[in-house]
Design a protein around this motif. Structure first.
Motif, PDB file in Angstrom:
ATOM      1  N   ILE A   1       4.235  12.591  -1.468  1.00 23.18           N
ATOM      2  CA  ILE A   1       3.375  12.076  -2.530  1.00 23.18           C
ATOM      3  C   ILE A   1       3.836  10.658  -2.866  1.00 23.18           C
ATOM      4  CG2 ILE A   1       2.717  12.345  -4.959  1.00 23.18           C
ATOM      5  CD1 ILE A   1       3.182  15.394  -4.558  1.00 23.18           C
ATOM      6  N   ILE A   2       2.983   9.693  -2.609  1.00 23.62           N
ATOM      7  CA  ILE A   2       3.250   8.290  -2.969  1.00 23.62           C
ATOM      8  C   ILE A   2       2.114   7.886  -3.893  1.00 23.62           C
ATOM      9  CG2 ILE A   2       3.804   5.990  -2.113  1.00 23.62           C
ATOM     10  CD1 ILE A   2       5.581   8.071  -0.809  1.00 23.62           C
ATOM     11  N   ALA A   3       2.309   8.071  -5.201  1.00 20.51           N
ATOM     12  CA  ALA A   3       1.201   8.021  -6.151  1.00 20.51           C
ATOM     13  C   ALA A   3       1.382   6.876  -7.136  1.00 20.51           C
ATOM     14  CB  ALA A   3       1.099   9.351  -6.900  1.00 20.51           C
ATOM     15  N   SER A   4       0.618   5.811  -6.946  1.00 19.11           N
ATOM     16  CA  SER A   4       0.708   4.667  -7.850  1.00 19.11           C
ATOM     17  C   SER A   4      -0.328   4.788  -8.965  1.00 19.11           C
ATOM     18  CB  SER A   4       0.498   3.365  -7.076  1.00 19.11           C
ATOM     19  OG  SER A   4      -0.798   3.324  -6.499  1.00 19.11           O
TER      20      SER A   4
ATOM     21  N   HIS B   1      -0.686  16.975  -6.919  1.00 21.33           N
ATOM     22  CA  HIS B   1      -0.473  17.047  -5.478  1.00 21.33           C
ATOM     23  C   HIS B   1      -1.301  15.983  -4.758  1.00 21.33           C
ATOM     24  CE1 HIS B   1       0.952  21.170  -6.636  1.00 21.33           C
ATOM     25  NE2 HIS B   1       1.931  20.763  -5.865  1.00 21.33           N
ATOM     26  N   TYR B   2      -1.218  14.773  -5.262  1.00 21.34           N
ATOM     27  CA  TYR B   2      -1.884  13.636  -4.625  1.00 21.34           C
ATOM     28  C   TYR B   2      -1.177  13.308  -3.318  1.00 21.34           C
ATOM     29  CZ  TYR B   2      -3.150   8.738  -3.773  1.00 21.34           C
ATOM     30  OH  TYR B   2      -3.565   7.557  -3.195  1.00 21.34           O
ATOM     31  N   ILE B   3      -1.891  13.400  -2.188  1.00 23.36           N
ATOM     32  CA  ILE B   3      -1.249  13.152  -0.887  1.00 23.36           C
ATOM     33  C   ILE B   3      -2.036  12.158  -0.020  1.00 23.36           C
ATOM     34  CG2 ILE B   3      -0.014  15.357  -0.790  1.00 23.36           C
ATOM     35  CD1 ILE B   3      -2.291  16.425   0.998  1.00 23.36           C
ATOM     36  N   GLU B   4      -3.100  11.561  -0.584  1.00 23.94           N
ATOM     37  CA  GLU B   4      -3.878  10.611   0.223  1.00 23.94           C
ATOM     38  C   GLU B   4      -3.058   9.373   0.573  1.00 23.94           C
ATOM     39  OE1 GLU B   4      -5.019  12.256  -2.308  1.00 23.94           O
ATOM     40  OE2 GLU B   4      -6.785  13.308  -1.576  1.00 23.94           O
ATOM     41  N   ASN B   5      -2.275   8.886  -0.364  1.00 21.73           N
ATOM     42  CA  ASN B   5      -1.370   7.756  -0.125  1.00 21.73           C
ATOM     43  C   ASN B   5      -2.099   6.564   0.510  1.00 21.73           C
ATOM     44  OD1 ASN B   5       0.464   9.667  -0.998  1.00 21.73           O
ATOM     45  ND2 ASN B   5       1.449   9.939   0.993  1.00 21.73           N
ATOM     46  N   ASN B   6      -3.270   6.234  -0.043  1.00 19.95           N
ATOM     47  CA  ASN B   6      -4.098   5.203   0.594  1.00 19.95           C
ATOM     48  C   ASN B   6      -4.526   4.076  -0.357  1.00 19.95           C
ATOM     49  OD1 ASN B   6      -5.985   6.461  -1.010  1.00 19.95           O
ATOM     50  ND2 ASN B   6      -7.314   7.149   0.665  1.00 19.95           N
ATOM     51  N   GLN B   7      -3.835   3.948  -1.500  1.00 15.08           N
ATOM     52  CA  GLN B   7      -4.226   2.930  -2.469  1.00 15.08           C
ATOM     53  C   GLN B   7      -3.201   1.794  -2.546  1.00 15.08           C
ATOM     54  OE1 GLN B   7      -7.307   3.133  -4.233  1.00 15.08           O
ATOM     55  NE2 GLN B   7      -7.474   4.661  -2.579  1.00 15.08           N
ATOM     56  N   GLN B   8      -3.667   0.645  -2.988  1.00 13.51           N
ATOM     57  CA  GLN B   8      -2.781  -0.513  -3.130  1.00 13.51           C
ATOM     58  C   GLN B   8      -2.037  -0.431  -4.463  1.00 13.51           C
ATOM     59  OE1 GLN B   8      -4.768  -4.333  -2.871  1.00 13.51           O
ATOM     60  NE2 GLN B   8      -3.018  -5.195  -1.720  1.00 13.51           N
ATOM     61  N   CYS B   9      -0.774  -0.808  -4.446  1.00 12.29           N
ATOM     62  CA  CYS B   9       0.073  -0.735  -5.644  1.00 12.29           C
ATOM     63  C   CYS B   9      -0.060  -2.035  -6.435  1.00 12.29           C
ATOM     64  CB  CYS B   9       1.530  -0.507  -5.239  1.00 12.29           C
ATOM     65  SG  CYS B   9       1.760   0.994  -4.257  1.00 12.29           S
ATOM     66  N   LYS B  10      -0.421  -1.896  -7.695  1.00 11.28           N
ATOM     67  CA  LYS B  10      -0.765  -3.072  -8.498  1.00 11.28           C
ATOM     68  C   LYS B  10       0.349  -3.447  -9.475  1.00 11.28           C
ATOM     69  CE  LYS B  10      -5.617  -1.739  -8.206  1.00 11.28           C
ATOM     70  NZ  LYS B  10      -6.771  -1.165  -8.934  1.00 11.28           N
ATOM     71  N   LYS B  11       0.410  -4.721  -9.752  1.00  9.38           N
ATOM     72  CA  LYS B  11       1.379  -5.253 -10.717  1.00  9.38           C
ATOM     73  C   LYS B  11       1.277  -4.500 -12.044  1.00  9.38           C
ATOM     74  CE  LYS B  11       2.682  -9.580 -13.017  1.00  9.38           C
ATOM     75  NZ  LYS B  11       2.369 -11.015 -13.188  1.00  9.38           N
ATOM     76  N   GLY B  12       2.422  -4.108 -12.582  1.00  6.63           N
ATOM     77  CA  GLY B  12       2.463  -3.415 -13.858  1.00  6.63           C
ATOM     78  C   GLY B  12       2.377  -1.910 -13.760  1.00  6.63           C
ATOM     79  N   ASP B  13       1.949  -1.387 -12.599  1.00  4.94           N
ATOM     80  CA  ASP B  13       1.843   0.065 -12.427  1.00  4.94           C
ATOM     81  C   ASP B  13       3.194   0.689 -12.093  1.00  4.94           C
ATOM     82  OD1 ASP B  13      -0.818   0.275 -12.980  1.00  4.94           O
ATOM     83  OD2 ASP B  13      -1.478   0.455 -10.883  1.00  4.94           O
ATOM     84  N   LEU B  14       3.264   1.991 -12.253  1.00  2.00           N
ATOM     85  CA  LEU B  14       4.388   2.785 -11.761  1.00  2.00           C
ATOM     86  C   LEU B  14       3.969   3.508 -10.492  1.00  2.00           C
ATOM     87  CD1 LEU B  14       5.749   4.421 -15.062  1.00  2.00           C
ATOM     88  CD2 LEU B  14       6.480   2.294 -13.959  1.00  2.00           C
TER      89      LEU B  14
ATOM     90  N   TRP C   1       0.848  -1.201   0.000  1.00  4.83           N
ATOM     91  CA  TRP C   1       0.000   0.000   0.000  1.00  4.83           C
ATOM     92  C   TRP C   1       0.881   1.248   0.000  1.00  4.83           C
ATOM     93  CZ3 TRP C   1      -5.471  -0.115   0.139  1.00  4.83           C
ATOM     94  CH2 TRP C   1      -6.012  -1.400   0.186  1.00  4.83           C
ATOM     95  N   GLU C   2       0.339   2.304  -0.584  1.00  4.81           N
ATOM     96  CA  GLU C   2       1.104   3.560  -0.662  1.00  4.81           C
ATOM     97  C   GLU C   2       1.536   4.034   0.723  1.00  4.81           C
ATOM     98  OE1 GLU C   2      -1.210   5.228  -4.673  1.00  4.81           O
ATOM     99  OE2 GLU C   2      -1.827   5.870  -2.662  1.00  4.81           O
ATOM    100  N   TYR C   3       0.663   3.919   1.707  1.00  2.00           N
ATOM    101  CA  TYR C   3       1.018   4.391   3.050  1.00  2.00           C
ATOM    102  C   TYR C   3       2.113   3.542   3.684  1.00  2.00           C
ATOM    103  CZ  TYR C   3      -2.392   0.806   4.509  1.00  2.00           C
ATOM    104  OH  TYR C   3      -3.088  -0.370   4.688  1.00  2.00           O
ATOM    105  N   GLU C   4       2.225   2.274   3.280  1.00  2.00           N
ATOM    106  CA  GLU C   4       3.323   1.446   3.783  1.00  2.00           C
ATOM    107  C   GLU C   4       4.662   1.954   3.251  1.00  2.00           C
ATOM    108  OE1 GLU C   4       1.960  -3.022   4.486  1.00  2.00           O
ATOM    109  OE2 GLU C   4       1.550  -2.406   2.419  1.00  2.00           O
TER     110      GLU C   4
END
Length: 430
Positions: free
Chosen positions: A235-238, A246-259, A210-213
């Motif tokens: 900013i941890i933006a997947s 200015h995405y700062i929620e950092n609350n999404q899961q990082c998925k295979k193939g994404d940057l 997860w982005e917050y991790e």
């Protein structure tokens, strides 16, 4: 404070440079920031006003610095007013600056307790003609809260209405924008801590995190290396989150193939670092992702070369726009008709790269500096081009912090932080 002591020669020099720009028979005043309330008895962590820190090294609330270089009394040419400390305060709040500790920190010999301020100020005001007040005139400033500095200025102007008023900010904008070697070393330390965080993250990221991790991994490394916090909200933006600047929620899961676009920096001794990197969740870029990544990196490298003494900030951005336009044509994101028919006030490249390339760095992440004046040696700038493609589900930004040199290319404070696509892949897969 978590940081190691700073040689007070820096602050002595800063005050000397400031007072050299003051009018004859004038006095300047600088206040600490407030400790801001949240609710009930909760408060936000204290953040010192960067100007009083720059001039004194004092990193404590309820402090006032007075500079009066023409004062008839030599001992009153530099004064610190501090909140009086005692054993009770030491037990409940921790140790505060004693008069001796304040001298060691700042190099200022005359230190009074705050309760003596009005009495001493009355004497000083009878001896000066002009008062320098400290207003925030940064080009990005938007302040809705009345600050301690604001309240003091109101009190001073009301009590002493016959004095002329001058502004400290234009002096500080010029002085703070050109860094001393000690300041550059502190910025380097902030960048070194950021590097440690980034390398930790490269070994941590995999599909499903997860982005917050990731944010937590950075914070762990920052704290254990004497940084008290991020220099700015990270900013941890997947995936497509990277296309929100200015995405700062950092609350999404990082998925295979994404940057993942990482825009983070550690502070150290109140000095900021500012880094952007973009990494593949799976440890490997796709062909298209790497194509765009390398285009951004080329723009960054060429834009860096333009940061030399005498460069005009506005003209610099025009030149970077030309570099970016060429890359976007190569990526087939733009065609020649787009460029030919572009609006000069919003060129075609702005569809994919809509923010500026560089800003001053220092005690503030967007530091002091007058943008209408030519760049000088020992100014510190970010270089941060990006390409954002919502239709393809990713955005890429790369950013380093560099010091302008008298001759030659800027010195990269982030030279040791991995940035080449192949190196990032190698580290993530090692």
């Amino acid at each position: 404070m978590k940081y190691l002591p700073i040689d007070n020669k820096l602050f002595i020099k800063n005050r000397k440079n400031f007072t050299a720009k003051m009018k004859p028979s004038s006095l300047a005043v600088f206040n600490s920031n407030d400790i801001y309330p949240i609710s009930a008895d909760s408060t936000m962590p204290f953040e010192q006003h960067r100007d009083i820190f720059y001039l004194s090294g004092v990193d404590q609330e309820e402090s006032i610095l007075v500079l009066f270089p023409d004062c008839p009394k030599e001992k009153h040419r530099e004064i610190l007013f501090l909140k009086e400390t005692n054993e009770h305060i030491a037990v409940w709040e921790g140790e505060k600056l004693t008069k001796d500790a304040a001298f060691k920190t700042s190099g200022i010999k005359t230190v009074y307790w705050l309760q003596d301020m009005e009495k001493v100020m009355f004497e000083l005001m009878t001896q000066c003609d002009t008062v320098y007040i400290n207003t925030n005139e940064h080009y990005r400033a938007s302040v809705e809260t009345e600050t301690r500095e604001d309240r003091f200025t109101k009190w001073l102007k009301d009590k002493y209405p016959a004095h002329s008023v001058a502004k400290s900010n234009p002096i500080l904008q010029r002085l703070r924008s050109v860094k001393d070697k000690v300041e550059i070393d502190l910025l380097q330390q902030a960048c070194n801590i950021t590097e440690k965080g980034f390398r930790r993250v490269l070994g941590f990221v995999k599909p499903g995190v997860w982005e917050y991790e990731i944010e937590a991994e950075f914070m762990y490394e920052f704290l254990r290396n004497r940084s008290k916090k991020f220099a700015y909200t990270p900013i941890i933006a997947s995936g497509n989150n990277a296309n929100v600047l200015h995405y700062i929620e950092n609350n999404q899961q990082c998925k295979k193939g994404d940057l993942i676009l990482l825009d983070v920096g550690a502070e150290y001794a109140n000095y900021s670092s500012d880094m952007s990197r973009t990494i593949p969740v799976s440890g490997k870029f796709t062909k298209r992702q790497k194509e765009v990544y390398n285009a951004v990196n080329r723009v960054k490298n060429e834009a860096t070369k333009l940061l030399i003494p005498g460069t005009d900030w506005a003209e610099y951005h025009v030149e970077v726009g030309k570099l970016m336009t060429s890359e976007l044509l190569g990526l087939k994101l733009l065609d020649k008709a787009d460029v030919k028919n572009e609006n000069p006030d919003w060129p075609a490249y702005k569809k994919y790269f809509m923010h500026g390339t560089s800003h001053h760095m220092g005690l503030d992440t967007h530091d002091y500096g007058i943008l209408t004046e030519p760049m000088q040696a020992n100014m510190v700038f970010t270089v941060e081009p990006g390409i954002y493609i919502p239709a393809e589900g990713f955005g890429i930004r790369l950013e380093d912090d560099v010091v302008i040199q008298k001759k030659g290319e800027p010195f990269n404070l982030m030279r040791n932080i991995p940035i080449e696509a192949d190196e990032i892949e190698d580290i993530m897969n090692s």
